[in-house]
Design a protein around this motif. Sequence first.
Motif, PDB file in Angstrom:
ATOM      1  N   GLN A  32      11.842 -71.209   9.053  1.00  0.00           N
ATOM      2  CA  GLN A  32      12.389 -70.512  10.224  1.00  0.00           C
ATOM      3  C   GLN A  32      12.468 -69.009   9.977  1.00  0.00           C
ATOM      4  N   ALA A  33      12.835 -68.609   8.775  1.00  0.00           N
ATOM      5  CA  ALA A  33      12.910 -67.188   8.428  1.00  0.00           C
ATOM      6  C   ALA A  33      11.516 -66.549   8.454  1.00  0.00           C
ATOM      7  N   LEU A  34      10.511 -67.256   7.933  1.00  0.00           N
ATOM      8  CA  LEU A  34       9.144 -66.743   7.974  1.00  0.00           C
ATOM      9  C   LEU A  34       8.653 -66.611   9.413  1.00  0.00           C
ATOM     10  N   LYS A  35       9.024 -67.581  10.235  1.00  0.00           N
ATOM     11  CA  LYS A  35       8.640 -67.536  11.645  1.00  0.00           C
ATOM     12  C   LYS A  35       9.312 -66.352  12.342  1.00  0.00           C
ATOM     13  N   ALA A  36      10.585 -66.142  12.085  1.00  0.00           N
ATOM     14  CA  ALA A  36      11.319 -65.024  12.683  1.00  0.00           C
ATOM     15  C   ALA A  36      10.738 -63.680  12.246  1.00  0.00           C
ATOM     16  N   ALA A  37      10.203 -63.616  11.042  1.00  0.00           N
ATOM     17  CA  ALA A  37       9.606 -62.388  10.517  1.00  0.00           C
ATOM     18  C   ALA A  37       8.168 -62.189  11.001  1.00  0.00           C
ATOM     19  N   GLY A  38       7.645 -63.162  11.756  1.00  0.00           N
ATOM     20  CA  GLY A  38       6.285 -63.063  12.263  1.00  0.00           C
ATOM     21  C   GLY A  38       5.216 -63.439  11.264  1.00  0.00           C
ATOM     22  N   LYS A  39       5.614 -63.982  10.130  1.00  0.00           N
ATOM     23  CA  LYS A  39       4.660 -64.356   9.075  1.00  0.00           C
ATOM     24  C   LYS A  39       4.129 -65.771   9.247  1.00  0.00           C
ATOM     25  N   LEU A  40       4.858 -66.597   9.975  1.00  0.00           N
ATOM     26  CA  LEU A  40       4.463 -67.982  10.219  1.00  0.00           C
ATOM     27  C   LEU A  40       4.298 -68.162  11.718  1.00  0.00           C
ATOM     28  N   VAL A  41       3.093 -68.515  12.133  1.00  0.00           N
ATOM     29  CA  VAL A  41       2.814 -68.728  13.551  1.00  0.00           C
ATOM     30  C   VAL A  41       3.275 -70.118  13.954  1.00  0.00           C
ATOM     31  N   ALA A  42       2.930 -71.108  13.141  1.00  0.00           N
ATOM     32  CA  ALA A  42       3.285 -72.490  13.441  1.00  0.00           C
ATOM     33  C   ALA A  42       3.269 -73.306  12.159  1.00  0.00           C
ATOM     34  N   ALA A  43       4.108 -74.329  12.120  1.00  0.00           N
ATOM     35  CA  ALA A  43       4.143 -75.252  10.976  1.00  0.00           C
ATOM     36  C   ALA A  43       4.261 -76.669  11.512  1.00  0.00           C
ATOM     37  N   TYR A  44       3.584 -77.581  10.853  1.00  0.00           N
ATOM     38  CA  TYR A  44       3.558 -78.965  11.296  1.00  0.00           C
ATOM     39  C   TYR A  44       3.725 -79.902  10.115  1.00  0.00           C
ATOM     40  N   GLU A  45       4.250 -81.080  10.418  1.00  0.00           N
ATOM     41  CA  GLU A  45       4.340 -82.167   9.448  1.00  0.00           C
ATOM     42  C   GLU A  45       3.634 -83.355  10.068  1.00  0.00           C
ATOM     43  N   ALA A  46       2.746 -83.991   9.323  1.00  0.00           N
ATOM     44  CA  ALA A  46       2.065 -85.182   9.826  1.00  0.00           C
ATOM     45  C   ALA A  46       3.086 -86.289  10.041  1.00  0.00           C
ATOM     46  N   SER A  47       2.782 -87.184  10.946  1.00  0.00           N
ATOM     47  CA  SER A  47       3.747 -88.218  11.330  1.00  0.00           C
ATOM     48  C   SER A  47       4.201 -89.092  10.159  1.00  0.00           C
ATOM     49  N   GLU A  48       3.358 -89.278   9.150  1.00  0.00           N
ATOM     50  CA  GLU A  48       3.798 -90.069   8.000  1.00  0.00           C
ATOM     51  C   GLU A  48       4.671 -89.268   7.050  1.00  0.00           C
ATOM     52  N   GLY A  49       4.773 -87.956   7.282  1.00  0.00           N
ATOM     53  CA  GLY A  49       5.731 -87.131   6.553  1.00  0.00           C
ATOM     54  C   GLY A  49       5.285 -86.559   5.224  1.00  0.00           C
ATOM     55  N   GLN A  50       4.068 -86.807   4.791  1.00  0.00           N
ATOM     56  CA  GLN A  50       3.626 -86.305   3.491  1.00  0.00           C
ATOM     57  C   GLN A  50       2.786 -85.035   3.604  1.00  0.00           C
ATOM     58  N   GLU A  51       2.048 -84.888   4.688  1.00  0.00           N
ATOM     59  CA  GLU A  51       1.175 -83.724   4.836  1.00  0.00           C
ATOM     60  C   GLU A  51       1.873 -82.622   5.618  1.00  0.00           C
ATOM     61  N   ARG A  52       1.599 -81.388   5.193  1.00  0.00           N
ATOM     62  CA  ARG A  52       2.116 -80.198   5.865  1.00  0.00           C
ATOM     63  C   ARG A  52       0.943 -79.313   6.245  1.00  0.00           C
ATOM     64  N   MET A  53       1.004 -78.706   7.427  1.00  0.00           N
ATOM     65  CA  MET A  53      -0.037 -77.806   7.896  1.00  0.00           C
ATOM     66  C   MET A  53       0.619 -76.615   8.567  1.00  0.00           C
ATOM     67  N   GLY A  54      -0.072 -75.499   8.560  1.00  0.00           N
ATOM     68  CA  GLY A  54       0.484 -74.343   9.236  1.00  0.00           C
ATOM     69  C   GLY A  54      -0.534 -73.241   9.426  1.00  0.00           C
ATOM     70  N   ILE A  55      -0.143 -72.290  10.257  1.00  0.00           N
ATOM     71  CA  ILE A  55      -0.915 -71.078  10.474  1.00  0.00           C
ATOM     72  C   ILE A  55      -0.011 -69.909  10.099  1.00  0.00           C
ATOM     73  N   ALA A  56      -0.489 -69.088   9.185  1.00  0.00           N
ATOM     74  CA  ALA A  56       0.265 -67.914   8.734  1.00  0.00           C
ATOM     75  C   ALA A  56      -0.422 -66.651   9.225  1.00  0.00           C
ATOM     76  N   ASN A  57       0.361 -65.611   9.441  1.00  0.00           N
ATOM     77  CA  ASN A  57      -0.150 -64.300   9.840  1.00  0.00           C
ATOM     78  C   ASN A  57       0.382 -63.294   8.824  1.00  0.00           C
ATOM     79  N   VAL A  58      -0.425 -63.008   7.814  1.00  0.00           N
ATOM     80  CA  VAL A  58      -0.007 -62.148   6.703  1.00  0.00           C
ATOM     81  C   VAL A  58      -1.045 -61.059   6.463  1.00  0.00           C
ATOM     82  N   GLU A  59      -0.697 -60.108   5.629  1.00  0.00           N
ATOM     83  CA  GLU A  59      -1.598 -58.998   5.333  1.00  0.00           C
ATOM     84  C   GLU A  59      -2.734 -59.390   4.392  1.00  0.00           C
ATOM     85  N   SER A  60      -2.482 -60.368   3.511  1.00  0.00           N
ATOM     86  CA  SER A  60      -3.491 -60.728   2.511  1.00  0.00           C
ATOM     87  C   SER A  60      -3.251 -62.144   1.989  1.00  0.00           C
TER      88      SER A  60
END
Length: 88
Positions: A32-60
């Motif tokens: 949530q802090a990364l999202k508020a800072a604009g560094k995290l566009v979206a984060a997801y958890e697969a329905s079985e709960g083991q996989e994580r995915m996301g889109i980040a917006n960072v400088e490098s």
Amino acid sequence: MFFFVKGRVEEFAGLPSDDIQKLVQKEIEALQALKAAGKLVAAYEASEGQERMGIANVESRDELEQALADLPMAPYLKWEEILPVLEL
């Protein structure tokens, strides 16, 4: 610069369930802090709960790798894909 990240939660070897719940809550707060800072566009958890995915917006990629390493669950996450992506 946008990045797609995909990872998997490894086993919480020997951690009591109360500690796991606290760790998950800290992870949510960090995301949530990364999202508020604009560094995290979206984060997801697969329905079985083991996989994580996301889109980040960072400088490098270095900034992204540092952000991933700083996550509370970093010791239990294995990042399988880190791909720079273009917004269409």
